[in-house]
Design an enzyme around this catalytic site. Structure first.
Site, PDB file in Angstrom:
ATOM      1  CG  MET A   1      -1.892  -1.195   1.186  1.00 18.61           C
ATOM      2  SD  MET A   1      -3.454  -0.876   1.979  1.00 18.61           S
ATOM      3  CE  MET A   1      -2.923  -0.531   3.639  1.00 18.61           C
ATOM      4  N   GLY A   2       2.124   1.092  -0.434  1.00 23.81           N
ATOM      5  CA  GLY A   2       3.019   2.234  -0.552  1.00 23.81           C
ATOM      6  C   GLY A   2       3.603   2.670   0.779  1.00 23.81           C
ATOM      7  CE1 TYR A   3       5.146   8.454   3.552  1.00 22.10           C
ATOM      8  CE2 TYR A   3       5.776   7.204   5.487  1.00 22.10           C
ATOM      9  CZ  TYR A   3       5.744   8.398   4.793  1.00 22.10           C
ATOM     10  OH  TYR A   3       6.320   9.515   5.334  1.00 22.10           O
TER      11      TYR A   3
ATOM     12  CG  HIS B 213       8.501   0.090   6.021  1.00 20.32           C
ATOM     13  ND1 HIS B 213       8.757  -1.259   6.066  1.00 20.32           N
ATOM     14  CD2 HIS B 213       7.165   0.216   6.230  1.00 20.32           C
ATOM     15  CE1 HIS B 213       7.651  -1.917   6.317  1.00 20.32           C
ATOM     16  NE2 HIS B 213       6.649  -1.053   6.412  1.00 20.32           N
ATOM     17  CD  GLU B 214      14.635   0.853   6.435  1.00 24.75           C
ATOM     18  OE1 GLU B 214      13.418   1.077   6.659  1.00 24.75           O
ATOM     19  OE2 GLU B 214      15.529   1.662   6.723  1.00 24.75           O
TER      20      GLU B 214
ATOM     21  CG  HIS C 213       7.031  -2.181   2.005  1.00 23.70           C
ATOM     22  ND1 HIS C 213       6.880  -1.077   2.810  1.00 23.70           N
ATOM     23  CD2 HIS C 213       5.837  -2.802   1.992  1.00 23.70           C
ATOM     24  CE1 HIS C 213       5.644  -1.026   3.261  1.00 23.70           C
ATOM     25  NE2 HIS C 213       4.984  -2.069   2.790  1.00 23.70           N
TER      26      HIS C 213
ATOM     27  CE  LYS D  90      13.292  -0.673   9.726  1.00 25.32           C
ATOM     28  NZ  LYS D  90      13.954   0.616   9.588  1.00 25.32           N
ATOM     29  CB  SER D  91       4.352  -0.600  10.825  1.00 30.26           C
ATOM     30  OG  SER D  91       3.062  -0.127  10.472  1.00 30.26           O
TER      31      SER D  91
ATOM     32  NE  ARG E  53      -2.774   1.517   9.748  1.00 38.33           N
ATOM     33  CZ  ARG E  53      -3.155   0.509   8.946  1.00 38.33           C
ATOM     34  NH1 ARG E  53      -2.460  -0.615   8.938  1.00 38.33           N
ATOM     35  NH2 ARG E  53      -4.204   0.636   8.155  1.00 38.33           N
TER      36      ARG E  53
HETATM   37  O1  PAF Z   1      -0.128  -5.736   3.444  1.00 42.12           O
HETATM   38  C1  PAF Z   1      -0.576  -4.794   2.759  1.00 42.12           C
HETATM   39  O2  PAF Z   1       0.064  -3.748   2.603  1.00 42.12           O
HETATM   40  C2  PAF Z   1      -1.936  -4.933   2.114  1.00 42.12           C
HETATM   41  O3  PAF Z   1      -2.845  -5.555   2.955  1.00 42.12           O
HETATM   42  C3  PAF Z   1      -1.897  -5.610   0.723  1.00 42.12           C
HETATM   43  C4  PAF Z   1      -1.458  -7.060   0.820  1.00 42.12           C
HETATM   44  C5  PAF Z   1      -0.958  -4.838  -0.190  1.00 42.12           C
HETATM   45  C6  PAF Z   1      -3.295  -5.588   0.100  1.00 42.12           C
HETATM   46  O4  PAF Z   1      -3.770  -4.291  -0.078  1.00 42.12           O
END
Ligand code: PAF
Length: 282
Positions: free
Chosen positions: A30-32, A34-35, A37, A184-185, A187
């Site tokens: 869902m973007g934003y 961080h490490e 991802h 890490k999140s 949020r």
């Molecule tokens: O984990 C997430 O960021 C979301 O739940 C996902 C898997 C991208 C689905 O929108």
């Protein structure tokens, strides 16, 4: 690296790659970024010839009182991080590209969604299953990568892939933590400096629970009690849940006599944070 907004552009690019015999990995986000991802993108880059990152704040997985409007967004920053870690294509659709007028089909799940976050976020997993199915249908990846921080989401997606005979492999990647332990999140950006300190109680409780299991404790009640006391020692923390469930079914268990997930959700101020450990990782 390319950034595209339409389903047609993703399909065209993936078709070209397929024609060259290349494999494709997908990292749904869902973007934003961080490490956490970054580690998923790196894993996909390692395992596949090409990596697609979807960057889409999915309205369907937010409840009416949740943080859809304030969820942090920064595509330029995401693009730089994704490219640095081996992404070849970012798919960044607008909501109406994903959900056309008259959209009325959903993917939902029982049992696994009845505990943990499913209880406090009743529409969440229907939104996740639906958007992830759409992303799988759009990208048709060989493999898709999800973080273990969202442990229930990972279990739900693995189960959905098996139930619905989806032809891809789901890879779960370890939680990435800040130096002081906080998972890490995206949020975490909601936390004030003081809350950021108080939020450490989550990883401390997880560490305590994991140590008890490592030392041979198998009684879930006793583990949950110790972790609850630890969290309640922080006055700013409000527990949503502290639970131990079967790793596959997500149903609560009273004794750790099979692979299990110990998961917590805690409010620090207005911010709801989650953390966990899998006994099979200890
Ligand atoms: O984990 C997430 O960021 C979301 O739940 C996902 C898997 C991208 C689905 O929108």
């Amino acid at each position: 690296m390319k950034i595209v907004k339409t389903i047609e552009e993703v399909r065209r690019q993936v078709k070209e790659w397929r024609a060259e015999g290349l494999t494709v990995g997908l990292v749904p986000t869902m973007g934003y970024l961080h490490e956490g991802h970054a580690s998923l993108i790196e894993a996909s880059h390692r395992d596949n010839d090409r990596t697609v990152v979807s960057d889409f704040v999915n309205p369907m997985q937010f409840g009416p009182t949740e943080d859809l409007e304030t969820y942090p967004r920064d595509l330029d920053r995401d693009a730089a991080l994704a490219e640095e870690h081996g992404c070849d294509l970012i798919f960044n659709p607008e909501p109406d590209e994903m959900y056309r007028d008259g959209f009325s089909s959903f993917v939902d799940m029982t049992v696994l969604t009845e505990e943990l976050c499913g209880l406090s976020r009743p529409v969440h997993f229907r939104g996740v299953c639906t958007v992830v199915t759409k992303l799988f249908n759009i990208v048709k990846p060989d493999r898709a990568y999800f973080g273990k921080k969202d442990a229930q989401q990972l279990a739900v997606i693995k189960h959905m892939v098996e139930d619905l005979n989806m032809d891809l492999e789901i890879i779960g990647c370890p939680i990435v933590r800040e130096a002081d332990g906080l998972a890490k999140s995206s949020r975490n950006t909601y936390l004030s400096a003081e809350e950021r300190q108080q939020a450490l109680v989550l990883s401390k409780a997880i560490k305590l629970g994991a140590e008890l299991v490592r030392d041979g404790e198998r009684d879930c009640g006793r583990i949950i009690k110790s972790m609850t006391e630890k969290i309640n020692s922080c006055s700013a923390a409000k527990i949503d849940y502290v639970k131990i469930v079967d790793e596959k079914t997500m149903q609560q268990i009273s004794t750790i006599d099979r692979p299990a997930l110990c998961a917590i959700a805690v409010y620090i101020g207005k911010t709801r944070l989650i953390d966990n450990f899998f006994t099979s990782d200890l």
